[in-house]
Design a protein around this motif. Structure first.
Motif, PDB file in Angstrom:
ATOM      1  N   PHE A  21       0.843  -1.189   0.000  1.00 41.72           N
ATOM      2  CA  PHE A  21       0.000   0.000   0.000  1.00 41.72           C
ATOM      3  C   PHE A  21       0.881   1.242   0.000  1.00 41.72           C
ATOM      4  O   PHE A  21       1.641   1.468   0.929  1.00 41.72           O
ATOM      5  N   VAL A  22       0.766   2.015  -1.051  1.00 40.25           N
ATOM      6  CA  VAL A  22       1.567   3.215  -1.187  1.00 40.25           C
ATOM      7  C   VAL A  22       0.722   4.399  -0.738  1.00 40.25           C
ATOM      8  O   VAL A  22      -0.465   4.486  -1.054  1.00 40.25           O
ATOM      9  N   LEU A  23       1.353   5.276   0.031  1.00 41.13           N
ATOM     10  CA  LEU A  23       0.608   6.423   0.553  1.00 41.13           C
ATOM     11  C   LEU A  23       0.694   7.587  -0.423  1.00 41.13           C
ATOM     12  O   LEU A  23       1.656   7.719  -1.178  1.00 41.13           O
ATOM     13  N   LEU A  24      -0.318   8.437  -0.368  1.00 41.92           N
ATOM     14  CA  LEU A  24      -0.351   9.590  -1.249  1.00 41.92           C
ATOM     15  C   LEU A  24      -0.849  10.777  -0.438  1.00 41.92           C
ATOM     16  O   LEU A  24      -1.897  10.700   0.208  1.00 41.92           O
ATOM     17  N   VAL A  25      -0.076  11.865  -0.432  1.00 46.86           N
ATOM     18  CA  VAL A  25      -0.512  13.075   0.258  1.00 46.86           C
ATOM     19  C   VAL A  25      -0.359  14.258  -0.680  1.00 46.86           C
ATOM     20  O   VAL A  25       0.455  14.209  -1.589  1.00 46.86           O
ATOM     21  N   PRO A  26      -1.066  15.352  -0.483  1.00 47.68           N
ATOM     22  CA  PRO A  26      -2.198  15.529   0.422  1.00 47.68           C
ATOM     23  C   PRO A  26      -3.423  14.766  -0.081  1.00 47.68           C
ATOM     24  O   PRO A  26      -3.597  14.643  -1.284  1.00 47.68           O
ATOM     25  N   ALA A  27      -4.227  14.293   0.841  1.00 47.76           N
ATOM     26  CA  ALA A  27      -5.431  13.560   0.472  1.00 47.76           C
ATOM     27  C   ALA A  27      -6.647  14.411   0.772  1.00 47.76           C
ATOM     28  O   ALA A  27      -6.712  15.036   1.823  1.00 47.76           O
ATOM     29  N   LEU A  28      -7.567  14.449  -0.160  1.00 49.26           N
ATOM     30  CA  LEU A  28      -8.779  15.236   0.051  1.00 49.26           C
ATOM     31  C   LEU A  28      -9.980  14.321   0.196  1.00 49.26           C
ATOM     32  O   LEU A  28      -9.961  13.168  -0.213  1.00 49.26           O
ATOM     33  N   PHE A  29     -11.026  14.876   0.739  1.00 50.81           N
ATOM     34  CA  PHE A  29     -12.267  14.125   0.944  1.00 50.81           C
ATOM     35  C   PHE A  29     -12.767  13.526  -0.373  1.00 50.81           C
ATOM     36  O   PHE A  29     -13.108  12.356  -0.435  1.00 50.81           O
ATOM     37  N   VAL A  30     -12.782  14.342  -1.421  1.00 47.30           N
ATOM     38  CA  VAL A  30     -13.348  13.865  -2.693  1.00 47.30           C
ATOM     39  C   VAL A  30     -12.548  12.698  -3.267  1.00 47.30           C
ATOM     40  O   VAL A  30     -13.093  11.867  -3.993  1.00 47.30           O
ATOM     41  N   GLN A  31     -11.263  12.653  -2.934  1.00 42.52           N
ATOM     42  CA  GLN A  31     -10.414  11.616  -3.484  1.00 42.52           C
ATOM     43  C   GLN A  31     -10.890  10.215  -3.114  1.00 42.52           C
ATOM     44  O   GLN A  31     -10.711   9.279  -3.870  1.00 42.52           O
ATOM     45  N   PHE A  32     -11.501  10.112  -1.957  1.00 40.73           N
ATOM     46  CA  PHE A  32     -11.922   8.796  -1.496  1.00 40.73           C
ATOM     47  C   PHE A  32     -13.158   8.306  -2.234  1.00 40.73           C
ATOM     48  O   PHE A  32     -13.613   7.202  -2.028  1.00 40.73           O
ATOM     49  N   PHE A  33     -13.703   9.161  -3.069  1.00 39.30           N
ATOM     50  CA  PHE A  33     -14.859   8.740  -3.861  1.00 39.30           C
ATOM     51  C   PHE A  33     -14.475   8.525  -5.317  1.00 39.30           C
ATOM     52  O   PHE A  33     -15.316   8.308  -6.150  1.00 39.30           O
ATOM     53  N   GLN A  34     -13.174   8.655  -5.599  1.00 34.80           N
ATOM     54  CA  GLN A  34     -12.732   8.516  -6.973  1.00 34.80           C
ATOM     55  C   GLN A  34     -12.028   7.192  -7.137  1.00 34.80           C
ATOM     56  O   GLN A  34     -11.192   6.818  -6.329  1.00 34.80           O
ATOM     57  N   SER A  35     -12.386   6.507  -8.188  1.00 39.82           N
ATOM     58  CA  SER A  35     -11.735   5.242  -8.467  1.00 39.82           C
ATOM     59  C   SER A  35     -10.884   5.443  -9.711  1.00 39.82           C
ATOM     60  O   SER A  35     -11.151   6.333 -10.524  1.00 39.82           O
ATOM     61  N   ALA A  36      -9.848   4.621  -9.835  1.00 40.30           N
ATOM     62  CA  ALA A  36      -8.987   4.734 -11.015  1.00 40.30           C
ATOM     63  C   ALA A  36      -9.823   4.579 -12.273  1.00 40.30           C
ATOM     64  O   ALA A  36      -9.586   5.219 -13.295  1.00 40.30           O
ATOM     65  N   GLU A  37     -10.826   3.757 -12.156  1.00 35.66           N
ATOM     66  CA  GLU A  37     -11.613   3.437 -13.337  1.00 35.66           C
ATOM     67  C   GLU A  37     -12.364   4.648 -13.885  1.00 35.66           C
ATOM     68  O   GLU A  37     -12.698   4.705 -15.064  1.00 35.66           O
ATOM     69  N   ASP A  38     -12.631   5.621 -13.010  1.00 33.98           N
ATOM     70  CA  ASP A  38     -13.349   6.811 -13.468  1.00 33.98           C
ATOM     71  C   ASP A  38     -12.668   7.434 -14.670  1.00 33.98           C
ATOM     72  O   ASP A  38     -13.310   8.066 -15.505  1.00 33.98           O
ATOM     73  N   TYR A  39     -11.357   7.300 -14.705  1.00 31.10           N
ATOM     74  CA  TYR A  39     -10.619   7.975 -15.782  1.00 31.10           C
ATOM     75  C   TYR A  39     -10.474   7.082 -17.006  1.00 31.10           C
ATOM     76  O   TYR A  39     -10.018   7.534 -18.032  1.00 31.10           O
ATOM     77  N   PHE A  40     -10.825   5.813 -16.866  1.00 31.39           N
ATOM     78  CA  PHE A  40     -10.688   4.914 -18.002  1.00 31.39           C
ATOM     79  C   PHE A  40     -12.021   4.737 -18.721  1.00 31.39           C
ATOM     80  O   PHE A  40     -12.066   4.255 -19.833  1.00 31.39           O
ATOM     81  N   GLN A  41     -13.074   5.094 -18.024  1.00 27.93           N
ATOM     82  CA  GLN A  41     -14.393   4.959 -18.638  1.00 27.93           C
ATOM     83  C   GLN A  41     -14.826   6.295 -19.222  1.00 27.93           C
ATOM     84  O   GLN A  41     -14.167   7.300 -19.048  1.00 27.93           O
ATOM     85  N   ARG A  42     -15.975   6.297 -19.833  1.00 33.56           N
ATOM     86  CA  ARG A  42     -16.492   7.539 -20.410  1.00 33.56           C
ATOM     87  C   ARG A  42     -16.808   8.535 -19.291  1.00 33.56           C
ATOM     88  O   ARG A  42     -17.179   8.155 -18.198  1.00 33.56           O
ATOM     89  N   ALA A  43     -16.663   9.812 -19.634  1.00 38.62           N
ATOM     90  CA  ALA A  43     -16.816  10.845 -18.610  1.00 38.62           C
ATOM     91  C   ALA A  43     -18.223  10.886 -18.031  1.00 38.62           C
ATOM     92  O   ALA A  43     -18.411  10.978 -16.814  1.00 38.62           O
ATOM     93  N   ASP A  44     -19.231  10.798 -18.889  1.00 41.08           N
ATOM     94  CA  ASP A  44     -20.613  10.900 -18.402  1.00 41.08           C
ATOM     95  C   ASP A  44     -20.929   9.749 -17.459  1.00 41.08           C
ATOM     96  O   ASP A  44     -21.514   9.927 -16.403  1.00 41.08           O
ATOM     97  N   PHE A  45     -20.460   8.564 -17.867  1.00 46.23           N
ATOM     98  CA  PHE A  45     -20.710   7.391 -17.039  1.00 46.23           C
ATOM     99  C   PHE A  45     -19.994   7.522 -15.696  1.00 46.23           C
ATOM    100  O   PHE A  45     -20.565   7.251 -14.634  1.00 46.23           O
TER     101      PHE A  45
END
Lengths: 376, 542, 75, 401
Positions: B293-317
């Motif tokens: 598990f690699v850490l990443l800072v700074p971390a924001l609240f919204v980040q925890f709702f983002q999945s890597a897949e969001d960027y691989f799929q279509r934007a609207d979806f």
């Protein structure tokens, strides 16, 4: 500048946008639920016109606040009164102002408690509700004005959305004939209603001078935005007054303690949105939370700065206890509260929300030179 | 850089043990053996080398941590057979003709000779203290010591049995790379380097932990990451004073801004693509050896709702999915408490026909709704915990027990109402929607608080809970960045990738609060197919 | 309920005081204690049903001439 | 900051404190969901009947021998007192937020409902979305006891039938409490309430057999309006007058109207109304004010029994004319009833004058009750037949030939 560092507040900074949101929440705070009744009681059919008049008159007061804030940028109300009135008189007036804010905070706290106890959680002791609300407020104030502003920013969209739902879905049941004929009431009636409304929503805005313009990060082109914010906020009050009087009828509105709540109760859009009164209650309590916080913040900071404490944070907890105690005894009954609000509150808030800043501004201008020499 | 390696506080005990290597090989070996307590996994091979066979050489390594082939082929083989012909002067310190000075001279000469001509290993480091000797041997290097030399050479022969790069067990995606970090630091940094082949990707590491000496690497994109934050990260890492670091969780706990909060202010991920994306935005990754598990800072609240897949799929979806995640967040947090509040305080809000059927279900249930909910929630938490710990083979048994026995039978036995089972299942499912596991934990903790607030004050208890929660969230910062940004303080430009996900060509700026200076990314253009007419023209030209 | 409430208040203010002692300003501490005493006394008086006159009466008295004039005007 | 470290401790203890008392809590199995209240008058006292749901009966899939609702009755001096007194009868506390109907008995309504309305609008548990009704020719208690098929909760049945018939027949009007209060307070307007009556044998209604038969012996019907003057019942509008009332006020959403053919033996012609708007105007010149009401009806032909050639515009125009007359008669009947028999301004003509001529209104405001019966009302109707349904000509015509 030294002083800011001493107070440990030097890091705190809010954006203009946050300040305006705070102002809007402050204006619609108690009014959204209570104004329609008092406006309808005094101005009958023309309640909403009375609210419009209040908006116009309030604009003048806002400009007065603006002028005084520009006269002494980088200073808050306590600094200004010490500068203008001299050290001891200034301190005395500041203490009185702190008392004014404390009384206002206690009465707002009482209003929340009273609303919840009469409408929703009837058998819960008021003390528990007061304690809980005050706990949240003290916690927020301890975290600082910046945190309060950010929280306001988070909640603001929800509040607006929830209110808009009530507004939009009430439109089908609006009957214009309820408020016809237009201008049926006398000028006296209209101005009486307007005066009450200003005393609740605009005059107390003076407490915001404890954060404005000192902590606001942008200093340019503030006035148009602030005025726009003010008009938007007042639009909510005018609109809700219009809606309650046209949907419920003027007499019914005047006779209700919480007409907006009744509107929400009778809302029924084909089974989709119904029984939505909690929506209005939730958004109202959210707005009033910020109003209470600002009153309390003003009271605490003014007191702490006047007696020269290292940080206002050190007295938030005992001041919170005092506010709770005060809120429990402040109004012996709802009848007393109504009477007091109708007779004395107007003058009380006029003294601190209009006369006080006006005097500061005028005397400050007269003594202009000596003050600027003091400054350097 | 220099600041990073200059440890701020040195352990006084360690200071006293800093011992230079002895010129005498025997002395060194004895000391070494004593210190490691003759541990059996440490191999000390002594032999004689050189033309005359008079040079004593020792090779030290920890078996299991080294690549045996490397040690045999490139070190032992070289030293024992290939330099057979090389004249290595015997230090012959036993003979009294030589003085100590001579011995050292000879030793150092031989050392230089071997290092320059014979050592075929890639990464060779000079060692002059015992402390370093232990560090290198124990971390998998092979150390060659010559009699008479006050230096030893450490050859990087690290090669232990490790897990290969596999699909990450958390944060899995349908579309997107399936590589996950492993326990090996180098593999992990390589995975990052492979994604960002930029000279500005700076990776610096340092052992942390007085006993474990775990390598911790800080990875960031120089010139993009905010220098102040980078300094802050180094500063906080330097302040760590702990005996051992066994997982990145240790580091996370020691460097976070606020300990007394249920919310994580440091992001972690098993996915190289997620971390690389974070680095490209100007965040700083902290890779800890021994942890996937690699850490990443700074971390924001919204980040925890983002999945890597969001960027691989279509934007609207992706936007839709994100909105669903937020909904699930509130469902997971509030469903049981709202249910309690509605059924015990605000019955007027429930439509009549539904109220009637709810109240029919509750006929005969002996507990108040709060106790009922608590019972079911705790049962579920126990089931979940059991499910994680149990061997996979037994896992299905648990789900049968959970679903059938506890759900169905509890309703039939009249302990809970069936609506409550629905509520608890909905909550349970929703709490797994968040792409970040540690965020889900905080939701689960808060849920119980909200339940008790709902049980005492109804919806208004919940409202006060939410106010306090939001106040708390608004006060949090992650490495100086407000946790709730870009919502509060509101930043218009950053809304493009917060709750919503705009199309790729709109995402031309980096988050404002993460990096103050270098905002612009490459200016991608919206795809615009060439008009047929122009295409034909071009064909004609060709 | 009152007992628990009192405990919560005590713990809460105790923590506040502890934090204050670290900073070590005498003035802050004194103000804290005085205000705390006022607040707690108020709460306790309320608890034991001793009626305290509301401060609003005083304010109403001060403004009485103005408000009666106002009333006359609108009557 | 010290606060945060201890914050959770304090938060937890606050939660604990709160848990020690759940003051306003009501578990679902501790409340009796009340769906209707019946209010009767017995010797200067209120007789209150509440209709309470038996949840397990309503939602169970099997047929049971127990009824879906129960009623409890108590007598007391005031509304609130009586409701609290009911707890001596009911095992659970009556829960009022889901009330669908308030039923007044005729006797009660005649004595004045103002005091009851005060309680209903003051009590926090009361919502505002219930309908106010008057039971015609019977005690409210007996009406609440009638069981209904199809919809197992009688109050819900009444509520839905008021809604459905308001939408499709337009003889009744759903009246909520805020409507009543605002019309009652106004000097130039009077309230009407929906009338309920039982058709058949009310005795049978309270027995389970009432819902076991295909044709229920006792059925609740909504088709009349109870007319009030201030807060007292003064009389009734029958079905036709009620319809006329709704036409005048523009409340008609959709309904059916029938007119006989030129040759009445052939039968008649029926219109389906789909849009009716009204216009009211007051004229205060002259001794008494005049009010003119005109309605604009758009309709489709639903049913033709006459020998008519519907393809000819002239024929259609004739039909329109015929219906215009019928509408005017309907409205006139309603006005006559209000002016002559009941002497109650249920149409809000007073408010109309107030809106249009506020100065004049001030002068007559006090005598309005005596002026109202005297005012002249001119009625006018305009009918437009927009569609002829899915067919053009009638089969009848072919048959005749």
């Amino acid at each position: 500048m030294m002083r800011m560092e001493v107070y440990g507040l030097v890091k705190e900074e809010i954006t203009l946008r946050q300040f305006i949101l705070l102002m809007i929440l402050f204006i619609i705070g108690t009014s959204i639920l209570l104004s329609p009744a008092s406006l309808a009681a005094s101005a009958d059919n023309d309640a909403w016109i009375s609210a419009l008049v209040a908006m116009g008159a309030g604009l003048v007061i806002i400009v007065l606040f603006w002028i005084i804030s520009q006269q002494f940028p980088e200073r808050n109300l306590v600094d200004i009164s010490e500068l203008v009135l001299g050290k001891w008189l200034g301190k005395a007036v500041s203490l009185l102002f702190s008392y004014f804010a404390l009384i206002s905070a206690a009465s707002v706290l009482w209003t929340v408690g009273n609303f919840l106890v009469t409408q929703i959680i009837v058998r819960t002791p008021a003390l528990v509700i007061h304690f809980l609300v005050m706990f949240a407020v003290v916690y927020g104030i301890q975290l600082g004005i910046e945190t309060i502003c950010r929280t306001a920013e988070i909640f603001f969209p929800y509040i607006v959305t929830l209110l808009s739902i009530i507004y939009l879905f009430s439109i089908p049941s609006v009957e214009i004939k309820q408020i016809q004929p237009l201008l049926d009431s006398s000028f006296k009636q209209i101005s009486e209603g307007a005066a009450f409304d200003i005393s609740v929503s605009v005059l107390p805005l003076i407490v915001l001078l404890m954060v404005f313009p000192k902590y606001v990060s942008e200093k340019k082109r503030m006035l148009p935005k602030i005025l726009l914010g003010y008009v938007c906020a007042y639009f909510f009050i005018v609109a809700i007054t219009f809606i309650t009087t046209t949907v419920l009828g003027v007499r019914v509105t005047a006779n209700q303690s919480y007409p907006t709540y009744v509107i929400a109760k009778s809302l029924n859009i084909e089974g989709l949105i119904q029984r939505a009164e909690v929506i209005i209650a939730v958004s109202w309590i959210l707005t009033i939370f910020f109003k209470l916080s600002m009153y309390f913040y003003a009271s605490v900071t003014v007191l702490a700065q006047t007696i020269g404490l290292t940080s206002y944070r050190s007295i938030t907890i005992p001041m919170g206890l005092i506010t709770i105690a005060l809120s429990l005894i402040i109004y012996p009954s709802t009848i007393y509260a109504n009477d007091w609000n109708e007779t004395t509150w107007l003058w009380f808030s006029l003294t601190f929300g209009f006369v006080y800043p006006l005097l500061l501004s005028v005397i400050g201008r007269l003594r202009g030179k000596s003050i600027s020499s003091n400054n350097s | 850089m220099s600041r990073f390696f200059r440890s701020k506080r040195q352990n006084p005990q360690e200071n006293s043990t800093t011992i230079k290597l002895y010129p005498s090989l025997q002395q060194n070996i004895t000391h070494f053996k004593q210190t490691v307590g003759e541990s059996t996994d440490i191999v000390i091979r002594t032999f004689k080398a050189g033309q005359t066979g008079s040079m004593d050489i020792a090779v030290l390594y920890t078996s299991g941590l080294v690549n045996n082939e490397l040690v045999h082929d490139f070190i032992l083989d070289t030293l024992m057979s290939e330099i057979r012909k090389t004249p290595l002067d015997a230090p012959a310190h036993k003979s009294k003709r030589y003085k100590t000075k001579h011995i050292e001279e000879n030793g150092n000469k031989a050392y230089q000779l071997i290092k320059d001509y014979a050592m075929t290993g890639g990464n060779v480091t000079d060692i002059d203290t015992m402390e370093k000797l232990f560090l290198h041997v124990l971390s998998g290097d092979t150390v060659v010591m010559l009699d008479g030399s006050i230096q030893a050479m450490a050859i990087d022969t690290r090669g232990w049995e490790s897990r290969g790069v596999e699909e990450p067990s958390t944060q899995s995606v349908v579309r997107g790379p399936k590589e996950g970090f492993t326990e090996t630091l180098r593999t992990n940094t390589a995975l990052l380097r492979r994604r960002i082949k930029d000279p500005n990707l700076w990776i610096r590491s340092k052992p942390i932990g007085s006993k474990s000496k775990t390598d911790v690497a800080v990875v960031y994109l120089h010139g993009v990451a905010d220098e102040k934050v980078v300094k802050e990260v180094y500063h906080r890492l330097n302040k760590i004073n702990i005996d051992a670091i066994l997982d990145s969780g240790y580091v996370e706990e020691l460097i976070q801004d606020e300990t007394y909060t249920p919310f994580p202010t440091v992001y972690n991920s098993e996915r190289p693509d997620t971390i690389a994306a974070g680095i490209l935005e100007g965040r700083i990754a902290i890779v800890v050896d021994g942890s996937p598990f690699v850490l990443l800072v700074p971390a924001l609240f919204v980040q925890f709702f983002q999945s890597a897949e969001d960027y691989f799929q279509r934007a609207d979806f992706s936007t839709l999915i994100r909105l669903i995640r937020y909904m699930a967040f509130f469902l997971a947090l509030l469903t049981p408490s709202v249910y309690i509040a509605l059924t015990t305080y605000h019955q007027e809000m429930i439509p009549t026909s539904f109220l009637v059927s709810l109240s029919a279900q509750r006929e005969g249930v002996p507990f108040p709704a709060f106790v009922e909910a608590l019972l079911m929630e705790i049962t579920f938490e126990i089931l979940r915990e059991a499910g994680v710990r149990l061997p996979k083979a037994v896992g299905s048994a648990i789900s049968i027990v959970g679903a059938l026995v506890l759900g169905q039978a509890a309703v039939e036995a009249g302990i809970v109402s069936s609506a409550m089972v629905i509520v608890v299942s909905l909550t349970a499912i929703s709490s797994f929607v968040s792409p970040s596991f540690n965020f889900a934990i905080s939701i689960r903790m808060l849920r119980f608080g909200f339940m008790s607030l709902a049980a005492t004050l109804g919806l208004f208890g919940i409202l006060f809970g939410l106010i306090i929660l939001t106040l708390h969230l608004a006060s949090l910062r992650s490495f100086g960045v407000p946790y709730l940004s870009p919502m509060a303080p509101f930043i218009g430009a950053d809304q493009k990738d917060a709750i919503l996900r705009f199309p790729r060509w709109k995402l031309t700026t980096r988050p404002r609060l993460i990096n103050q200076s270098n905002m612009d990314r490459e200016d991608a253009k919206a795809p615009k197919p060439e008009k047929r007419k122009r295409l034909n023209q071009r064909k004609e030209q060709e | 309920m009152w007992l628990i409430l009192l405990m919560v208040i005590l713990v809460w203010s105790g923590i506040g005081l502890k934090g204050l002692r670290k900073k070590g300003s005498v003035k802050d501490m004194a103000t804290y204690i005085i205000l705390w005493a006022i607040g707690t006394t108020g709460l306790m008086l309320y608890r034991f049903g001793i009626s305290i006159p509301t401060p609003l009466d005083g304010i109403a008295y001060i403004y009485h001439p103005l408000s009666s004039l106002w009333k006359q005007w609108f009557a | 900051m010290m606060e945060r470290r201890w914050f959770f401790l304090i938060a937890a203890s606050v939660c604990l404190m709160l848990l020690s008392g759940c003051w306003s809590k009501r578990e679902l199995n501790e409340i009796a969901i009340t769906t209707a209240i019946g209010i009767d008058r017995v010797d200067d006292k209120y007789k209150l009947t509440i209709q309470v749901i038996n949840p397990s009966e309503v939602s169970s899939k099997q047929m049971t021998t127990r009824t879906a609702v129960s009623t409890y009755t108590a007598v007391g001096d005031s509304m609130f007192e009586t409701i609290r007194r009911l707890t001596t009868l009911t095992p659970r506390q009556a829960y009022m937020s889901h009330i669908r109907n308030i039923v007044f008995s005729e006797e009660m309504a005649a004595e004045g409902i103002g005091k009851v309305l005060d309680f209903l609008s003051r009590d926090h548990e009361m919502r505002t979305d219930f309908y106010l009704t008057v039971a015609k020719d019977m005690e409210a208690e007996d009406l609440l006891k009638v069981l209904t098929p199809l919809e197992r909760i009688p109050a819900q049945k009444t509520y839905s039938s008021i809604n459905t018939s308001e939408e499709n027949w337009s003889a009744v009007q759903s009246i909520q409490i805020s409507d009543v209060i605002s019309t009652m307070i106004s000097k130039g307007n009077n309230a009407v309430l929906t009338g309920l009556r039982v058709v058949g044998n009310p005795e049978e209604g309270s027995k389970l057999t009432n819902v076991e038969k295909v044709d229920s012996p006792a059925q609740i019907r909504v088709d009349e309006l109870a007319v009030f003057k201030r807060d007292r019942l003064v009389g009734w509008l029958n079905e036709e007058e009620s319809k006329g009332y709704n036409y005048i006020l523009g409340n008609v959403k959709s309904t059916a109207e029938y007119a006989p053919c030129k040759n009445p033996e052939q039968g008649g012609i029926t219109l389906e109304l789909f849009n009716a708007t009204n216009k009211m105007k007051a004229d205060v010149k002259g001794e008494h004010p005049k009010v003119s009401v005109s309605i604009d009806v758009k309709a489709a032909i639903a049913d033709v029994e006459c020998a008519l050639d519907l393809s000819k515009p002239a024929e259609v125009a004739k039909i329109e004319k015929q219906f215009e007359k019928i509408f005017v008669e309907l409205m006139q009947s309603s006005i006559d009833a209000a002016q002559e028999d009941l002497q109650s301004d249920i149409f809000g003509f007073g408010d109309l004058i107030h809106r249009q001529e506020k100065h004049y209104w001030k002068s007559i405001e006090k005598e309005w009750d005596t002026i109202f019966p005297e005012i002249e009302v001119t009625l006018d109707a305009k009918v437009q037949i927009k569609r002829t349904g899915t067919t053009i000509d009638s089969f009848e015509k072919e048959l005749e030939e």
